[in-house]
Design an enzyme around this catalytic site. Structure first.
Site, short mmCIF file in Angstrom:
data_model
loop_
_atom_site.label_atom_id
_atom_site.label_comp_id
_atom_site.label_asym_id
_atom_site.label_seq_id
_atom_site.Cartn_x
_atom_site.Cartn_y
_atom_site.Cartn_z
N LYS A 73 -7.54 8.55 -19.52
CA LYS A 73 -7.79 9.15 -20.83
C LYS A 73 -6.56 9.04 -21.72
CE LYS A 73 -11.56 9.98 -18.63
NZ LYS A 73 -11.83 11.23 -17.93
N ASP A 104 -5.96 20.61 -13.68
CA ASP A 104 -6.40 19.37 -14.32
C ASP A 104 -6.05 19.51 -15.80
OD1 ASP A 104 -7.72 17.29 -15.57
OD2 ASP A 104 -9.54 17.44 -14.35
N TYR A 157 -14.84 19.16 -15.06
CA TYR A 157 -15.22 17.75 -15.08
C TYR A 157 -16.35 17.53 -14.07
CZ TYR A 157 -15.02 12.73 -14.83
OH TYR A 157 -15.35 11.41 -14.85
N ARG A 201 0.83 -1.21 0.00
CA ARG A 201 0.00 0.00 0.00
C ARG A 201 0.87 1.26 0.00
NH1 ARG A 201 -1.75 1.65 4.54
NH2 ARG A 201 -2.40 -0.36 5.34
C1 LIG Z 1 -12.16 11.59 -16.62
C2 LIG Z 1 -11.74 12.87 -16.04
C3 LIG Z 1 -11.54 13.00 -14.65
C4 LIG Z 1 -11.78 11.86 -13.69
O1 LIG Z 1 -10.89 10.82 -13.94
P1 LIG Z 1 -11.25 9.25 -13.64
O2 LIG Z 1 -10.02 8.56 -14.07
O3 LIG Z 1 -12.46 8.93 -14.45
O4 LIG Z 1 -11.53 9.15 -12.18
C5 LIG Z 1 -11.13 14.23 -14.18
N1 LIG Z 1 -10.94 15.28 -15.00
C6 LIG Z 1 -11.12 15.19 -16.34
C7 LIG Z 1 -10.90 16.38 -17.19
C8 LIG Z 1 -11.54 13.98 -16.91
O5 LIG Z 1 -11.74 13.90 -18.22
#
Ligand SMILES: *Cc1c(COP(=O)(O)O)cnc(C)c1O
Length: 376
Positions: free
Chosen positions: A200, A175, A102, A50
């Site tokens: 992504k 982000d 998001y 962990r």
């Molecule tokens: C998908 C996404 C998230 C969340 O990520 P997960 O891997 O689905 O938890 C956060 N910010 C953006 C811009 C995203 O496209």
């Protein structure tokens, strides 16, 4: 030697060849615990699964290098990575975040801030004056921005946002999921922290849920984040970590090709009589094109949104007529996706009801455009 280019970093993958076997690909280590010697010494800094897992280290080293950061950490998901940033703030701290971002993170954040006693202001972070007005010197600890912001692709001026945050004694977290390290390097523009949903583009194959944080400095907030991941267990499993690293090796070629296709499609559909608007940072007519052109390099992303004349029913009908775009949520994979955001966001969402979000994949650009034209 000069700092290698992104292409060279990705091709080499931040791995040395395995000394024992000569293997050019990293190994997967499923072990949950590490044995000590007769004198009770551990062979490395790793003690328990962990806390640390060697399988994630190549992806973390590679991502830190790509972003020009001092360190990176993989998380169980993008949401787990983002949540950790807010969960390591203290009750009473004030945070500023975008009005459009998001969706799942915005929803969680509103609820979490209320229960955790964090002050929260949601602003249009691409509006520098609005951002400046929302930040409270001495009280604001964190400014969170997303650029380009899902699903309208508003672009926030990161250098300006960093200056505003720092002048108030706050940190800037970005982000950068849609931009990827190929197109934008927020740390070089003054950000303190970069977050990616590695689900992504980083992984890029729609087969792993993962997240990541990258830090500019190995400072006290970063140590708190490390301790948070270790203790709450928001870790990525070794098999998933291995897949993220494997996917990242082709990040730059995928993203550049996807950007080129997205730009071509956005330009070709701009002004189409069946559309109210094409939202894409690469279009000169886009509201934040100048900022995007200044801070993004080599492309404007592979995400675009179409606002369809005739509202939600017309948008859904267009989505229903597409053949080459899977009607699915998510983004950043090799296959193109279309999503009617209003169908998956709550009724009070600020996202327009006529909006179709499109993730451009690696299919033939002319075939994708023809499919869209036929559906419109
Ligand atoms: C998908 C996404 C998230 C969340 O990520 P997960 O891997 O689905 O938890 C956060 N910010 C953006 C811009 C995203 O496209």
């Amino acid at each position: 030697m000069a700092t290698p280019s992104i292409d060279t970093l990705l091709a080499h993958g931040a791995i040395g060849h395995d000394a024992a076997s000569g293997a050019v690909a990293p190994a997967i280590h499923p072990a949950t615990t590490f044995a000590r010697d007769e004198a009770y010494r551990l062979p490395s800094a790793r003690m328990y699964g962990r806390d640390d897992n060697a399988t994630g280290e190549p992806a973390e080293a590679l991502l830190a290098a790509l972003e020009g950061g001092a360190g990176a950490m993989l998380f169980a998901s993008g949401m787990a990575a983002a949540a950790a940033v807010f969960q390591t703030l203290a009750p009473g701290d004030h945070v500023v975040a975008p009005r459009i971002m998001y969706w799942a993170l915005r929803g969680w954040l509103v609820d979490f801030c209320a229960r955790w006693g964090l002050g929260l202001d949601l602003v249009d972070s691409h509006d520098t004056d609005a951002l400046r007005a929302a930040v409270r010197p001495g009280a604001t600890r964190l400014v969170w921005v997303e650029t380009p912001a899902n699903p309208t692709w508003d672009v926030t001026d990161l250098a300006a946002a960093a200056a505003i945050a720092h002048a108030a004694g706050a940190r800037l977290a970005v982000d950068s999921t849609a931009a990827t390290p190929v197109l934008s390097r927020p740390l070089a523009l003054g950000a303190d922290l970069v977050m990616h949903s590695a689900t992504k583009y980083l992984n890029g194959h729609s087969d792993v849920i993962a997240g990541a944080l990258v830090t500019a400095a190995l400072d006290e907030p970063w140590q708190r984040l490390r301790a948070h991941r270790r203790t709450t267990g928001a870790i990525l499993g070794p098999f998933e970590a291995w897949l993220v690293h494997r996917g990242m090796r082709t990040l730059a070629v995928r993203v550049r090709r996807q950007c080129e296709t997205a730009l071509g499609i956005a330009a070709a559909l701009d002004g189409h009589p069946a559309l109210v608007a094409v939202l894409y940072p690469g279009l000169p007519s886009f509201a934040h094109h100048a900022v995007a052109a200044r801070q993004m390099h080599g492309g404007f992303g592979a995400m675009l949104s179409l606002r369809v004349a005739g509202g939600a029913p017309a948008a859904l009908a267009v989505a229903g007529r597409l053949h080459l775009f899977a009607r699915a949520t998510s983004l950043g994979g090799v296959e193109s996706l279309v999503e009617h955001r209003a169908s998956v966001e709550p009724p009070d969402s600020p996202v327009p009801k006529d909006l179709l979000r499109i993730s451009i994949g690696l299919e033939d650009a002319d075939e994708l455009l023809a499919d869209l034209r036929a559906a419109l």
